[in-house]
Design a protein around this motif. Structure first.
Motif, PDB file in Angstrom:
ATOM      1  N   LEU A   1      18.497 -10.635  12.682  1.00  0.00           N
ATOM      2  CA  LEU A   1      18.751  -9.513  11.656  1.00  0.00           C
ATOM      3  C   LEU A   1      19.390 -10.476  10.236  1.00  0.00           C
ATOM      4  N   LEU A   2      20.378 -11.133  10.473  1.00  0.00           N
ATOM      5  CA  LEU A   2      20.822 -11.710   9.300  1.00  0.00           C
ATOM      6  C   LEU A   2      19.921 -12.873   8.698  1.00  0.00           C
ATOM      7  N   ARG A   3      19.068 -13.233   9.255  1.00  0.00           N
ATOM      8  CA  ARG A   3      18.296 -14.323   8.801  1.00  0.00           C
ATOM      9  C   ARG A   3      17.106 -13.537   7.828  1.00  0.00           C
ATOM     10  N   ASN A   4      16.879 -12.256   8.245  1.00  0.00           N
ATOM     11  CA  ASN A   4      15.956 -11.572   7.796  1.00  0.00           C
ATOM     12  C   ASN A   4      16.117 -10.740   6.418  1.00  0.00           C
ATOM     13  N   ARG A   5      17.473 -10.688   6.539  1.00  0.00           N
ATOM     14  CA  ARG A   5      17.875  -9.648   5.249  1.00  0.00           C
ATOM     15  C   ARG A   5      17.692 -10.226   4.000  1.00  0.00           C
ATOM     16  N   PRO A   6      17.973 -11.726   3.719  1.00  0.00           N
ATOM     17  CA  PRO A   6      17.778 -12.237   2.275  1.00  0.00           C
ATOM     18  C   PRO A   6      16.311 -12.374   2.205  1.00  0.00           C
ATOM     19  N   LEU A   7      15.356 -12.555   3.037  1.00  0.00           N
ATOM     20  CA  LEU A   7      14.178 -12.395   3.071  1.00  0.00           C
ATOM     21  C   LEU A   7      13.705 -11.103   2.642  1.00  0.00           C
ATOM     22  N   ASP A   8      13.890 -10.128   3.078  1.00  0.00           N
ATOM     23  CA  ASP A   8      13.573  -8.985   2.770  1.00  0.00           C
ATOM     24  C   ASP A   8      13.966  -8.404   1.517  1.00  0.00           C
ATOM     25  N   VAL A   9      15.116  -8.579   1.136  1.00  0.00           N
ATOM     26  CA  VAL A   9      15.468  -8.204  -0.110  1.00  0.00           C
ATOM     27  C   VAL A   9      14.745  -8.919  -1.251  1.00  0.00           C
ATOM     28  N   TRP A  10      14.821 -10.308  -1.101  1.00  0.00           N
ATOM     29  CA  TRP A  10      14.106 -10.968  -2.195  1.00  0.00           C
ATOM     30  C   TRP A  10      12.765 -10.733  -2.406  1.00  0.00           C
ATOM     31  N   MET A  11      12.137 -10.672  -1.141  1.00  0.00           N
ATOM     32  CA  MET A  11      10.484 -10.483  -1.165  1.00  0.00           C
ATOM     33  C   MET A  11      10.371  -9.253  -2.098  1.00  0.00           C
ATOM     34  N   HIS A  12      11.135  -7.970  -1.829  1.00  0.00           N
ATOM     35  CA  HIS A  12      11.184  -6.826  -2.426  1.00  0.00           C
ATOM     36  C   HIS A  12      11.504  -7.018  -4.001  1.00  0.00           C
TER      37      HIS A  12
ATOM     38  N   PRO B   1       0.952  -1.265  -0.008  1.00  0.00           N
ATOM     39  CA  PRO B   1       0.054  -0.036  -0.033  1.00  0.00           C
ATOM     40  C   PRO B   1       1.003   1.365  -0.194  1.00  0.00           C
ATOM     41  N   GLY B   2       0.584   2.073  -1.018  1.00  0.00           N
ATOM     42  CA  GLY B   2       1.333   3.555  -0.990  1.00  0.00           C
ATOM     43  C   GLY B   2       2.355   3.598  -1.538  1.00  0.00           C
ATOM     44  N   TRP B   3       2.838   2.345  -1.997  1.00  0.00           N
ATOM     45  CA  TRP B   3       4.544   2.248  -2.493  1.00  0.00           C
ATOM     46  C   TRP B   3       4.365   1.872  -4.022  1.00  0.00           C
ATOM     47  N   ASP B   4       5.118   2.682  -4.820  1.00  0.00           N
ATOM     48  CA  ASP B   4       5.683   2.038  -6.028  1.00  0.00           C
ATOM     49  C   ASP B   4       6.919   1.682  -6.118  1.00  0.00           C
ATOM     50  N   VAL B   5       7.324   1.013  -7.481  1.00  0.00           N
ATOM     51  CA  VAL B   5       8.814   0.674  -7.550  1.00  0.00           C
ATOM     52  C   VAL B   5       9.768   1.367  -6.916  1.00  0.00           C
ATOM     53  N   HIS B   6       9.787   2.803  -7.145  1.00  0.00           N
ATOM     54  CA  HIS B   6      10.792   3.549  -6.354  1.00  0.00           C
ATOM     55  C   HIS B   6      10.613   3.505  -5.101  1.00  0.00           C
ATOM     56  N   ALA B   7       9.530   3.649  -4.205  1.00  0.00           N
ATOM     57  CA  ALA B   7       9.434   3.531  -2.893  1.00  0.00           C
ATOM     58  C   ALA B   7      10.220   2.249  -2.308  1.00  0.00           C
ATOM     59  N   VAL B   8       9.933   1.035  -2.967  1.00  0.00           N
ATOM     60  CA  VAL B   8      10.316  -0.162  -2.528  1.00  0.00           C
ATOM     61  C   VAL B   8      11.764  -0.220  -2.801  1.00  0.00           C
ATOM     62  N   VAL B   9      12.407   0.436  -3.909  1.00  0.00           N
ATOM     63  CA  VAL B   9      13.814   0.495  -3.944  1.00  0.00           C
ATOM     64  C   VAL B   9      14.566   1.355  -2.834  1.00  0.00           C
TER      65      VAL B   9
END
Length: 282
Positions: A149-160, A51-59
């Motif tokens: 933290l380290l477990r979340n980082r690949p998840l966050d980057v890949w999900m985005h 919600p509220g985010w375009d590609v630019h916002a995700v990046v």
């Protein structure tokens, strides 16, 4: 540190679990930035499932988090009244996006690359060795450990990366190390979903299969808590089979999957309730 050195696999003496997360994150950064390099300028304005985010916002969000991890100060700016911003954590997240709203694509890509390379260099020089040690900076203030933290980082980057791919109509990269890591990570929460969100009775069992990955089995114990089972039960209460894309959008709380990506057997009503409660992205 040269680009060639930064791209080399980790050979550290750090904790193997943590080093694996770092390697998956580094590959996810490369995959995301490679995709973004190929996008035409107009694609950066495409709306995403968030919600509220375009590609630019995700990046911009990704650039914000990577810069924090590299030691850059948080952007404490006003974000105004936004419908999708309701909690202090959402304000914190949106501040990073708002501070980068006027920056162009090349600038955001450069920030991600520089920040991630700086962080990778630090992790190679001082490998993470204690999973339970506090995470650095703002993440540690949230009570996160290095493992979290380290477990979340690949998840966050890949999900985005997947958010961007859906927004611009370029599906793919569903079998990368970060993809498999994310599916396994989010699957860990199915016991909680079954027991607490769905409220299934003690003795209820569920088998989840995502594409070609090994099935995951869960049971509600007599104490009412969900737990993972080492082997699938002979006659599970319900089974759910999902392709990787369907699992990603469901567990990520993004959108309803295409029906072709979902198959259920056994207790249909239970399976439907589980599918409806599967949004477990941390």
């Amino acid at each position: 540190m040269t680009e060639q050195q930064a791209s080399q696999p980790s050979t550290s003496t750090g904790h193997p679990e943590l080093v694996g997360y770092v390697d998956a994150w580094w590959q996810a950064i490369d995959d995301l930035t490679g995709l973004l390099e190929e996008l035409p300028a107009e694609a950066w304005a495409a709306p995403t499932d968030l919600p509220g985010w375009d590609v630019h916002a995700v990046v911009a969000h990704t650039a914000h988090l990577e810069s924090l991890l590299a030691g850059t100060a948080h952007d404490d700016v006003e974000v105004g009244e936004l419908e999708h911003v309701r909690s202090p954590m959402q304000v914190f997240t949106e501040q990073g996006v708002a501070a980068r709203r006027e920056r162009d694509a090349d600038d955001l890509l450069q920030e991600i690359r520089q920040s991630a390379t700086s962080r990778r260099t630090a992790l190679l020089e001082d490998p993470p060795s204690d999973p339970d040690a506090p995470a650095p900076g703002a993440f540690g203030a949230l009570g996160w450990t290095q493992r979290t933290l380290l477990r979340n980082r690949p998840l966050d980057v890949w999900m985005h990366e997947q958010d961007v791919r859906r927004a611009v109509g370029r599906p793919g990269n569903l079998r990368s190390p970060a993809a498999t890591h994310t599916i396994g990570y989010l699957s860990d929460s199915l016991g909680l979903v079954l027991a607490k969100r769905v409220g299934a009775a003690p003795g209820t069992t569920l088998v989840l299969t995502v594409d070609d990955l090994a099935p995951r089995s869960f049971e509600v114990g007599e104490d009412g808590r969900g737990r993972s089972l080492p082997e699938p039960p002979a006659e599970p209460t319900a089974t759910i089979e999902l392709d990787r894309e369907a699992f990603t959008v469901l567990a990520g709380g993004r959108q309803a999957p295409h029906p072709a990506g979902v198959r259920v057997a056994g207790d249909q009503e239970l399976a439907a309730r589980v599918l409806a409660a599967m949004a477990v992205t941390p």
